[in-house]
Design an enzyme around this catalytic site. Sequence first.
Site, PDB file in Angstrom:
ATOM      1  N   ILE A  10       0.829  -1.201   0.000  1.00 31.91           N
ATOM      2  CA  ILE A  10       0.000   0.000   0.000  1.00 31.91           C
ATOM      3  C   ILE A  10       0.865   1.254   0.000  1.00 31.91           C
ATOM      4  CG2 ILE A  10      -1.657   1.347   1.348  1.00 31.91           C
ATOM      5  CD1 ILE A  10      -2.849  -1.332   2.314  1.00 31.91           C
ATOM      6  N   ILE A  26      -6.267  -6.974   1.576  1.00 36.05           N
ATOM      7  CA  ILE A  26      -5.541  -6.402   0.447  1.00 36.05           C
ATOM      8  C   ILE A  26      -4.369  -7.324   0.114  1.00 36.05           C
ATOM      9  CG2 ILE A  26      -4.406  -4.341  -0.479  1.00 36.05           C
ATOM     10  CD1 ILE A  26      -7.360  -3.974   0.428  1.00 36.05           C
ATOM     11  N   TYR A  72      -3.563  -7.248  17.134  1.00 39.16           N
ATOM     12  CA  TYR A  72      -3.657  -6.443  15.910  1.00 39.16           C
ATOM     13  C   TYR A  72      -4.917  -5.578  15.929  1.00 39.16           C
ATOM     14  CZ  TYR A  72      -3.712  -5.240  10.941  1.00 39.16           C
ATOM     15  OH  TYR A  72      -3.733  -4.560   9.743  1.00 39.16           O
ATOM     16  N   ASN A  86       1.466   4.744   7.158  1.00 41.95           N
ATOM     17  CA  ASN A  86       1.087   3.456   6.584  1.00 41.95           C
ATOM     18  C   ASN A  86       1.847   2.280   7.187  1.00 41.95           C
ATOM     19  OD1 ASN A  86       0.217   1.515   4.325  1.00 41.95           O
ATOM     20  ND2 ASN A  86       2.448   1.602   4.060  1.00 41.95           N
ATOM     21  N   ARG A 109      12.374   0.525   6.513  1.00 42.48           N
ATOM     22  CA  ARG A 109      13.585  -0.093   7.054  1.00 42.48           C
ATOM     23  C   ARG A 109      14.399  -0.835   6.004  1.00 42.48           C
ATOM     24  NH1 ARG A 109      11.140  -3.103  12.302  1.00 42.48           N
ATOM     25  NH2 ARG A 109       9.621  -3.717  10.727  1.00 42.48           N
ATOM     26  N   LYS A 140      -4.943  -1.443  15.973  1.00 45.25           N
ATOM     27  CA  LYS A 140      -5.588  -0.672  14.907  1.00 45.25           C
ATOM     28  C   LYS A 140      -6.804   0.088  15.435  1.00 45.25           C
ATOM     29  CE  LYS A 140      -2.944  -1.538  11.359  1.00 45.25           C
ATOM     30  NZ  LYS A 140      -2.209  -0.455  10.666  1.00 45.25           N
TER      31      LYS A 140
END
Length: 254
Positions: free
Chosen positions: A18, A191, A156, A90, A38, A160
Amino acid sequence: MVNLTGKTALVTGGNRGIGRAAAIALAKAGANVVVTGRDAAAGAETERQVAASGGTAVFVPHDVTSEEDWARVVDAAVTRFGGLDIVVNNAGAFLLKGTAETTEADWDSIFDINATGTWLGVKHGMAAIAKTGRGGAIVNVSSLMGLVGFPQNAAYCASKGAVTGMTKSAALEGAAYTPPVRVNSLHPGVIWTEMITSQFGDDKALSDHFASETPLKIIGLPEYMADAILFLASDESSYVTGAALTVDGGRGAD
């Protein structure tokens, strides 16, 4: 057509998926793009793809969990391009583990990247955008799982969800600037990126399976998210702040 000529955008996790798609889309619209991550080799590839599309991008190594790194990266963007207008938070990490199997180290690691990394981006990004004096936008990439629960994903989902709530609070603060700094969250569904394929494999049968479970019957692609990011980053969404935009093919409506 969205026109971001003269704007500067910073995209974290811009070395693949993304983030890379967003960097290309923002650059095509005219923005100068600072891509961070990174993996220097992958960042260089994003630079190359942006240049091939006719845009301008530079890669800067970046650990989003480090406040010192955030100060350095934002300063680099301002120094190179004369200001900052757009931040796309992101960079993120995924963890597929049940609550009982999740260790404290797992929990801390996911929160450091997904929640703390995004908070630092809002903190330093908002200050730099306000200082530039043109107003601007921050897009925090959350997840459909930042709005709904999912088994084997407690850490997770929680991280989020933190991004979702933080975005609304930051939007109220950003609205106080003149011109305002708008802050919105994006909530992708499934995605087809390395975050998925590294966990489940890169297999067409699996892609078809995910598509079959999606009301629109198509697999999500990074480019779909880039289109939404472009909208939230541009003046086309000038009356939108504090919103949670779900781009998931209808999965969250099921």
